[in-house]
Design a protein around this motif. Structure first.
Motif, PDB file in Angstrom:
ATOM      1  N   LEU A   7       0.694  -1.277   0.060  1.00 53.24           N
ATOM      2  CA  LEU A   7       0.054  -0.185  -0.125  1.00 53.24           C
ATOM      3  C   LEU A   7       0.885   1.186  -0.004  1.00 53.24           C
ATOM      4  O   LEU A   7       1.735   1.536   0.917  1.00 53.24           O
ATOM      5  N   VAL A   8       0.752   2.197  -0.791  1.00 51.24           N
ATOM      6  CA  VAL A   8       1.478   3.313  -0.830  1.00 51.24           C
ATOM      7  C   VAL A   8       0.461   4.685  -0.793  1.00 51.24           C
ATOM      8  O   VAL A   8      -0.615   4.553  -1.477  1.00 51.24           O
ATOM      9  N   HIS A   9       0.603   5.569  -0.054  1.00 55.36           N
ATOM     10  CA  HIS A   9      -0.298   6.939   0.125  1.00 55.36           C
ATOM     11  C   HIS A   9       0.337   7.720  -0.842  1.00 55.36           C
ATOM     12  O   HIS A   9       1.497   8.061  -0.982  1.00 55.36           O
ATOM     13  N   VAL A  10      -0.485   8.113  -1.780  1.00 56.72           N
ATOM     14  CA  VAL A  10      -0.333   9.121  -2.829  1.00 56.72           C
ATOM     15  C   VAL A  10      -1.086  10.380  -2.417  1.00 56.72           C
ATOM     16  O   VAL A  10      -2.393  10.334  -2.001  1.00 56.72           O
ATOM     17  N   ASP A  11      -0.438  11.684  -2.832  1.00 59.94           N
ATOM     18  CA  ASP A  11      -1.267  12.849  -2.644  1.00 59.94           C
ATOM     19  C   ASP A  11      -0.450  13.899  -3.571  1.00 59.94           C
ATOM     20  O   ASP A  11      -0.047  13.518  -4.516  1.00 59.94           O
ATOM     21  N   GLU A  12      -0.857  15.051  -3.189  1.00 60.44           N
ATOM     22  CA  GLU A  12      -0.452  16.276  -3.998  1.00 60.44           C
ATOM     23  C   GLU A  12       0.935  16.776  -3.753  1.00 60.44           C
ATOM     24  O   GLU A  12       1.366  17.675  -4.481  1.00 60.44           O
ATOM     25  N   SER A  13       1.666  16.082  -2.808  1.00 58.87           N
ATOM     26  CA  SER A  13       2.899  16.732  -2.602  1.00 58.87           C
ATOM     27  C   SER A  13       3.978  16.571  -3.726  1.00 58.87           C
ATOM     28  O   SER A  13       3.711  15.508  -4.561  1.00 58.87           O
ATOM     29  N   ASP A 110       0.694  -6.042   3.337  1.00 63.57           N
ATOM     30  CA  ASP A 110       2.073  -6.343   3.883  1.00 63.57           C
ATOM     31  C   ASP A 110       3.148  -5.304   4.230  1.00 63.57           C
ATOM     32  O   ASP A 110       3.953  -5.406   5.324  1.00 63.57           O
ATOM     33  N   LEU A 111       2.800  -4.254   3.603  1.00 67.01           N
ATOM     34  CA  LEU A 111       3.871  -3.207   3.716  1.00 67.01           C
ATOM     35  C   LEU A 111       3.226  -1.827   3.465  1.00 67.01           C
ATOM     36  O   LEU A 111       2.465  -1.933   2.199  1.00 67.01           O
ATOM     37  N   VAL A 112       3.451  -0.907   4.074  1.00 65.28           N
ATOM     38  CA  VAL A 112       2.721   0.547   3.925  1.00 65.28           C
ATOM     39  C   VAL A 112       4.117   1.388   3.299  1.00 65.28           C
ATOM     40  O   VAL A 112       5.115   1.498   4.341  1.00 65.28           O
TER      41      VAL A 112
END
Length: 279
Positions: A7-13, A110-112
């Motif tokens: 899981l990867v967090h995506v945003d506007e950064s 399993d991984l963030v």
């Protein structure tokens, strides 16, 4: 042992694309399913008291803006996942704030992978203690990517900060899929005399044997320092040209506030290489 869901967090950064690239490379190497998750930044609890309604025209305009921003982030995720040849991926938009939305999805991963907090680039959808919150509450290993340095490799030359604690044990075990692909794993032990029962007669010998049984090439070094251990770890990682740090995350929560241990806090604030933390 391997990672099958990342899981990867995506945003506007500005650093979101780098996080996705790193997550994509790991997913491809592990033949894992990759999830790119964006959040609107509005807590799912906002409507529960009945005082706020999505039918309110002003709120509807704002929610539409937040949704469009999240959609833009996941579009960027899809482009990078395709570019790096990830065969199994999906994108998700959570109508929640980052801690709640990513924290729930993390429990089925399993991984963030997420980013270090950059206080010079505050995000309207992410609270400043977001990494700490995920480390302490998700129950999953969290790979935190620094904002202040360019990352070209991850886990080719990892450094383990080993203190023989439960948290450190969890972090090392969680990192095994990455450690198995390393050229050489360095294990550093600071001030082992402070915990003689945990480290035994030869500090580092037991953890080195454990890793060797996983076919991981490892070297152990013991260090004595009277300075802050967090800064000593960062200095050693620089001297060794390490490209990832593995360590336990220490702290507790008080209501929504995260109270982190001194070493953990130092690393989260001053890290210059990716850090894999578990609690």
């Amino acid at each position: 042992m391997s990672y099958k869901t990342i899981l990867v967090h995506v945003d506007e950064s500005n650093r979101s694309d780098l996080r996705v690239r790193i997550a994509a490379e790991i997913a491809k190497a592990e033949n894992a399913h990759l999830i790119g998750a964006a959040v609107t930044g509005v807590s799912r609890f906002i409507y529960q008291d009945g005082n706020i309604s999505a039918s309110d025209p002003n709120l509807a305009i704002h929610l539409k803006f937040l949704r469009e921003r999240a959609e833009k982030a996941v579009t960027g995720f899809k482009n990078i996942a395709e570019k790096y040849g990830v065969t199994s991926y999906e994108n998700v938009i959570s109508n929640d704030e980052a801690g709640g939305g990513i924290g729930l999805m993390a429990r089925y991963s399993d991984l963030v992978v997420l980013g270090q907090t950059n206080r010079d680039e505050p995000s309207p959808s992410v609270l400043s203690d977001f990494p700490e919150y995920i480390v302490m509450n998700s129950g999953r290993p969290t790979l935190i990517i620094p904002y202040a340095s360019d990352v070209t490799t991850v886990a080719k030359r990892p450094l383990i900060s080993w203190d023989a604690s439960r948290e450190s044990t969890r972090a090392v075990t969680d990192a095994i899929p990455l450690l198995k692909r390393a050229d050489l794993v360095q294990v550093a032990i600071f001030n082992p005399s402070s915990k003689p029962d945990a480290h035994g007669e030869q500090p580092g010998a037991d953890i080195a044997l454990f890793l060797a049984r996983h076919d991981i090439k490892v070297e152990v070094s013991v260090h004595k320092t009277s300075t802050d251990i967090g800064n000593a770890i960062l200095s050693l990682s620089h001297d060794l040209d390490s490209d990832m740090l593995v360590m336990g995350g220490y702290g507790h929560s008080r209501f929504r506030e995260m109270i982190m241990g001194g070493v953990t806090r130092t690393i989260l604030e001053s890290m210059t290489i990716p850090v894999l933390m578990s609690h």
